[in-house]
Write a protein that holds these residues in place. Structure first.
Motif, mmCIF file in Angstrom:
data_model
loop_
_atom_site.group_PDB
_atom_site.id
_atom_site.type_symbol
_atom_site.label_atom_id
_atom_site.label_comp_id
_atom_site.label_asym_id
_atom_site.label_seq_id
_atom_site.Cartn_x
_atom_site.Cartn_y
_atom_site.Cartn_z
ATOM 1 N N ILE A 22 -32.371 3.573 71.959
ATOM 2 C CA ILE A 22 -33.337 3.319 73.024
ATOM 3 C C ILE A 22 -32.546 2.665 74.158
ATOM 4 C CG2 ILE A 22 -35.518 2.232 73.661
ATOM 5 C CD1 ILE A 22 -35.810 4.042 71.193
ATOM 6 N N GLN A 23 -32.524 3.299 75.320
ATOM 7 C CA GLN A 23 -31.690 2.806 76.417
ATOM 8 C C GLN A 23 -32.537 2.401 77.617
ATOM 9 O OE1 GLN A 23 -28.955 6.101 77.036
ATOM 10 N NE2 GLN A 23 -27.535 5.243 75.540
ATOM 11 N N TYR A 24 -32.152 1.274 78.220
ATOM 12 C CA TYR A 24 -32.736 0.810 79.473
ATOM 13 C C TYR A 24 -31.651 1.013 80.532
ATOM 14 C CZ TYR A 24 -36.226 -1.393 76.485
ATOM 15 O OH TYR A 24 -37.213 -1.623 75.560
ATOM 16 N N ILE A 25 -31.958 1.812 81.551
ATOM 17 C CA ILE A 25 -30.959 2.210 82.534
ATOM 18 C C ILE A 25 -31.431 1.839 83.938
ATOM 19 C CG2 ILE A 25 -29.761 4.213 83.543
ATOM 20 C CD1 ILE A 25 -30.047 5.541 80.733
ATOM 21 N N ASP A 26 -30.497 1.284 84.730
ATOM 22 C CA ASP A 26 -30.758 0.990 86.135
ATOM 23 C C ASP A 26 -30.809 2.324 86.874
ATOM 24 O OD1 ASP A 26 -30.361 0.519 88.939
ATOM 25 O OD2 ASP A 26 -29.610 -1.483 88.460
ATOM 26 N N GLY A 27 -31.964 2.663 87.426
ATOM 27 C CA GLY A 27 -32.157 3.952 88.073
ATOM 28 C C GLY A 27 -31.346 4.149 89.334
ATOM 29 N N GLU A 28 -30.891 3.068 89.948
ATOM 30 C CA GLU A 28 -30.111 3.205 91.174
ATOM 31 C C GLU A 28 -28.632 3.364 90.887
ATOM 32 O OE1 GLU A 28 -31.078 0.156 93.985
ATOM 33 O OE2 GLU A 28 -33.203 0.636 93.938
ATOM 34 N N THR A 29 -28.139 2.694 89.842
ATOM 35 C CA THR A 29 -26.704 2.716 89.559
ATOM 36 C C THR A 29 -26.364 3.529 88.309
ATOM 37 O OG1 THR A 29 -26.765 0.747 88.161
ATOM 38 C CG2 THR A 29 -26.451 0.403 90.539
ATOM 39 N N ASP A 30 -27.383 3.943 87.543
ATOM 40 C CA ASP A 30 -27.207 4.623 86.247
ATOM 41 C C ASP A 30 -26.497 3.738 85.231
ATOM 42 O OD1 ASP A 30 -28.588 6.945 86.744
ATOM 43 O OD2 ASP A 30 -26.840 8.024 87.493
ATOM 44 N N LYS A 31 -26.430 2.442 85.500
ATOM 45 C CA LYS A 31 -25.787 1.501 84.577
ATOM 46 C C LYS A 31 -26.687 1.262 83.365
ATOM 47 C CE LYS A 31 -24.160 -3.259 84.220
ATOM 48 N NZ LYS A 31 -24.266 -4.592 84.800
ATOM 49 N N LYS A 74 -41.413 10.240 67.034
ATOM 50 C CA LYS A 74 -40.880 10.362 65.672
ATOM 51 C C LYS A 74 -39.383 10.649 65.691
ATOM 52 C CE LYS A 74 -45.201 12.092 63.678
ATOM 53 N NZ LYS A 74 -45.584 10.882 63.016
ATOM 54 N N PHE A 75 -38.731 10.268 64.597
ATOM 55 C CA PHE A 75 -37.334 10.638 64.423
ATOM 56 C C PHE A 75 -37.257 12.156 64.305
ATOM 57 C CE2 PHE A 75 -37.170 6.236 62.922
ATOM 58 C CZ PHE A 75 -35.990 5.778 63.503
ATOM 59 N N ASP A 76 -36.236 12.745 64.938
ATOM 60 C CA ASP A 76 -36.110 14.204 64.900
ATOM 61 C C ASP A 76 -35.423 14.673 63.618
ATOM 62 O OD1 ASP A 76 -33.365 13.818 65.194
ATOM 63 O OD2 ASP A 76 -33.335 14.386 67.305
ATOM 64 N N ASN A 77 -35.085 15.967 63.571
ATOM 65 C CA ASN A 77 -34.472 16.544 62.383
ATOM 66 C C ASN A 77 -33.080 17.085 62.709
ATOM 67 O OD1 ASN A 77 -34.260 17.358 59.736
ATOM 68 N ND2 ASN A 77 -35.308 19.296 60.051
ATOM 69 N N ASP A 78 -32.387 16.424 63.650
ATOM 70 C CA ASP A 78 -31.057 16.859 64.065
ATOM 71 C C ASP A 78 -30.030 15.884 63.477
ATOM 72 O OD1 ASP A 78 -28.689 17.543 65.298
ATOM 73 O OD2 ASP A 78 -29.550 17.696 67.300
ATOM 74 N N ASP A 79 -29.332 16.338 62.433
ATOM 75 C CA ASP A 79 -28.359 15.467 61.761
ATOM 76 C C ASP A 79 -27.087 15.264 62.568
ATOM 77 O OD1 ASP A 79 -30.154 15.511 59.732
ATOM 78 O OD2 ASP A 79 -28.975 16.775 58.388
ATOM 79 N N LYS A 80 -26.812 16.177 63.488
ATOM 80 C CA LYS A 80 -25.542 16.151 64.193
ATOM 81 C C LYS A 80 -25.568 15.330 65.471
ATOM 82 C CE LYS A 80 -24.049 20.592 62.275
ATOM 83 N NZ LYS A 80 -24.919 20.444 61.145
ATOM 84 N N THR A 81 -26.755 15.117 66.041
ATOM 85 C CA THR A 81 -26.873 14.409 67.309
ATOM 86 C C THR A 81 -27.893 13.285 67.193
ATOM 87 O OG1 THR A 81 -26.508 16.542 68.408
ATOM 88 C CG2 THR A 81 -27.286 14.733 69.778
ATOM 89 N N ASN A 82 -27.514 12.087 67.601
ATOM 90 C CA ASN A 82 -28.442 10.972 67.607
ATOM 91 C C ASN A 82 -29.420 11.146 68.776
ATOM 92 O OD1 ASN A 82 -27.161 9.760 65.432
ATOM 93 N ND2 ASN A 82 -25.859 8.502 66.723
ATOM 94 N N GLN A 83 -30.660 10.770 68.551
ATOM 95 C CA GLN A 83 -31.649 10.796 69.627
ATOM 96 C C GLN A 83 -31.331 9.684 70.611
ATOM 97 O OE1 GLN A 83 -34.914 10.934 66.544
ATOM 98 N NE2 GLN A 83 -36.096 11.356 68.384
ATOM 99 N N THR A 84 -31.585 9.928 71.878
ATOM 100 C CA THR A 84 -31.429 8.894 72.901
ATOM 101 C C THR A 84 -32.673 8.859 73.749
ATOM 102 O OG1 THR A 84 -29.051 9.322 72.964
ATOM 103 C CG2 THR A 84 -29.974 8.084 74.809
#
Length: 84
Positions: A22-31, A74-84
């Motif tokens: 779960i990511q919190y991102i600054d929309g102006e700087t993408d930080k 819900k958690f997905d069913n993709d073992d190779k890629t983590n959800q973001t």
């Protein structure tokens, strides 16, 4: 008609372990301001709310632009890629 059925074969389903970021991102700087990582299993509801994080960043002077984390996600069913 009561047609004969073949033998019943049990199918055992094991939910796969998954991870979500779960990511919190600054929309102006993408930080990336903060990332919370959670573990779970395929099709389980992700036990998380963005309310506390949003409140904290608003207290720091940020203004919420968009919350892309829907309640009940819900958690997905993709073992190779983590959800973001």
């Amino acid at each position: 008609s009561d047609a004969e059925q073949g033998p019943t074969v049990p199918v055992i389903y094991t939910a796969d372990a998954q991870k979500v970021h779960i990511q919190y991102i600054d929309g102006e700087t993408d930080k990336l301001l903060r990332q919370d990582d959670l573990d779970g299993y395929t099709d389980e509801t992700i036990p998380y709310s963005t309310a506390e994080g949003i409140k904290k960043f608003e207290g720091d002077g940020y203004e919420l632009f968009k919350d892309n984390f829907p309640a009940g996600e819900k958690f997905d069913n993709d073992d190779k890629t983590n959800q973001t």
